[in-house]
Scaffold this motif. Structure first.
Motif, short mmCIF file in Angstrom:
data_model
loop_
_atom_site.label_atom_id
_atom_site.label_comp_id
_atom_site.label_asym_id
_atom_site.label_seq_id
_atom_site.Cartn_x
_atom_site.Cartn_y
_atom_site.Cartn_z
N TYR A 198 -4.43 86.14 57.15
CA TYR A 198 -3.60 85.72 57.89
C TYR A 198 -2.64 86.86 58.57
O TYR A 198 -1.74 86.78 59.17
N SER A 199 -3.08 88.17 58.39
CA SER A 199 -2.25 89.27 58.75
C SER A 199 -3.25 90.30 59.19
O SER A 199 -4.49 90.43 58.55
N PRO A 200 -2.91 91.06 60.10
CA PRO A 200 -3.92 92.01 60.97
C PRO A 200 -4.33 93.11 60.09
O PRO A 200 -3.29 93.52 59.15
N GLU A 201 -5.58 93.69 60.14
CA GLU A 201 -5.95 94.82 59.42
C GLU A 201 -5.14 96.01 59.73
O GLU A 201 -4.61 95.96 60.64
N GLY A 202 -4.73 96.75 58.61
CA GLY A 202 -3.86 97.79 58.96
C GLY A 202 -2.25 97.65 58.68
O GLY A 202 -1.57 98.55 58.32
N SER A 203 -2.22 96.36 58.46
CA SER A 203 -0.93 95.80 58.19
C SER A 203 -0.48 95.89 56.53
O SER A 203 -1.59 95.90 55.95
N PRO A 204 0.70 96.22 56.29
CA PRO A 204 0.92 96.33 54.85
C PRO A 204 1.10 95.12 54.03
O PRO A 204 1.26 93.92 54.61
N LEU A 205 0.83 95.04 52.70
CA LEU A 205 1.25 93.98 51.72
C LEU A 205 2.10 94.57 50.69
O LEU A 205 2.14 95.83 50.31
N LEU A 206 2.93 93.75 50.16
CA LEU A 206 4.04 94.05 49.22
C LEU A 206 3.88 92.99 48.07
O LEU A 206 3.87 91.79 48.25
N PHE A 207 3.52 93.55 46.80
CA PHE A 207 3.48 92.68 45.62
C PHE A 207 4.76 93.16 44.96
O PHE A 207 4.96 94.23 44.65
N SER A 208 5.59 92.36 44.46
CA SER A 208 6.74 92.48 43.67
C SER A 208 7.12 91.52 42.61
O SER A 208 6.78 90.31 42.88
N ALA A 209 8.00 91.89 41.60
CA ALA A 209 8.40 90.71 40.67
C ALA A 209 9.55 91.13 39.98
O ALA A 209 9.96 92.38 40.10
N GLU A 210 10.42 90.22 39.91
CA GLU A 210 12.03 90.43 39.40
C GLU A 210 12.38 89.29 38.55
O GLU A 210 11.81 88.21 38.91
N ARG A 211 13.38 89.42 37.83
CA ARG A 211 14.11 88.38 37.30
C ARG A 211 14.90 87.47 38.48
O ARG A 211 15.16 88.20 39.15
N SER A 212 14.72 86.15 38.20
CA SER A 212 15.21 85.36 39.03
C SER A 212 16.86 85.50 39.20
O SER A 212 17.58 85.69 38.15
#
Length: 190
Positions: free
Chosen positions: A93-107
């Motif tokens: 659901y996002s265009p080719e070439g667009s970035p992705l971000l994976f993150s995690a942190e304490r709530s």
């Protein structure tokens, strides 16, 4: 032949989703014996390996901001399934070439919890559609006649699995094209 193969793969995914949804309806919770201490970084790295061919094909930049010391209590197979579903949706659901971000942190809101987030820069999801996203067989009106295929079960299954692991899943999006969506998964910290 290639179209037939793609059709068969889509049918297999749809059948697997329907079977998962039926099984989830029959089960009220994941058995406690399946809950283990899971490294968030390790499980997200496994997801990255699985989606890497599509990321490369789409020429996407991926940002990975996940501290090594974060652990959650979860069923590793089902958490992997949830993360794969959300990740593949971000790709679809996002265009080719667009970035992705994976993150995690304490709530910041809930003590002894971790928030895993997956963000894209797609068209976003309007606030009025967001409460329905995690319902069974729900698809956005704008996606019904688009070439993007889906059963409307992936996010429903993800919500049920996350809840069965003692967590919750939600979305943040303003529904602005290019603003994208961020899916958050909160799980107990291990």
């Amino acid at each position: 032949m290639q179209k037939a193969q793609l059709g068969c793969e889509e049918l297999a995914i749809l059948l697997r989703n329907v079977m998962d949804a039926s099984r989830i309806e029959a089960e009220t919770a994941i058995k406690p014996a399946l809950i283990n201490r899971v490294s968030v970084k390790n499980i997200l790295e496994k997801v990255m390996v699985m989606i890497e061919p599509q990321v490369t094909h789409d020429q996407r930049q991926v940002t990975f901001n996940v501290p090594a010391q974060l652990y959650v209590y979860a069923d590793p197979l089902r958490l992997h399934q949830v993360l794969m579903n959300v990740s593949t949706n971000a790709l679809k659901y996002s265009p080719e070439g667009s970035p992705l971000l994976f993150s995690a942190e304490r709530s910041l809101e809930q003590e002894n919890a971790v928030v895993i987030s997956i963000a894209d820069k797609g068209k976003g999801i309007a606030p009025q559609d967001q409460p329905h996203l995690f319902q069974r067989f729900y698809r956005l009106e704008s996606d019904m006649n688009s070439p993007i295929r889906g059963s409307g079960l992936g996010l429903y299954i993800s919500r049920r699995l996350v809840e069965a692991m003692g967590g919750k899943i939600w979305i943040e999006s303003r529904g602005i094209p290019g603003g994208g969506s961020t899916f958050h998964i909160l799980l107990p910290m291990a």
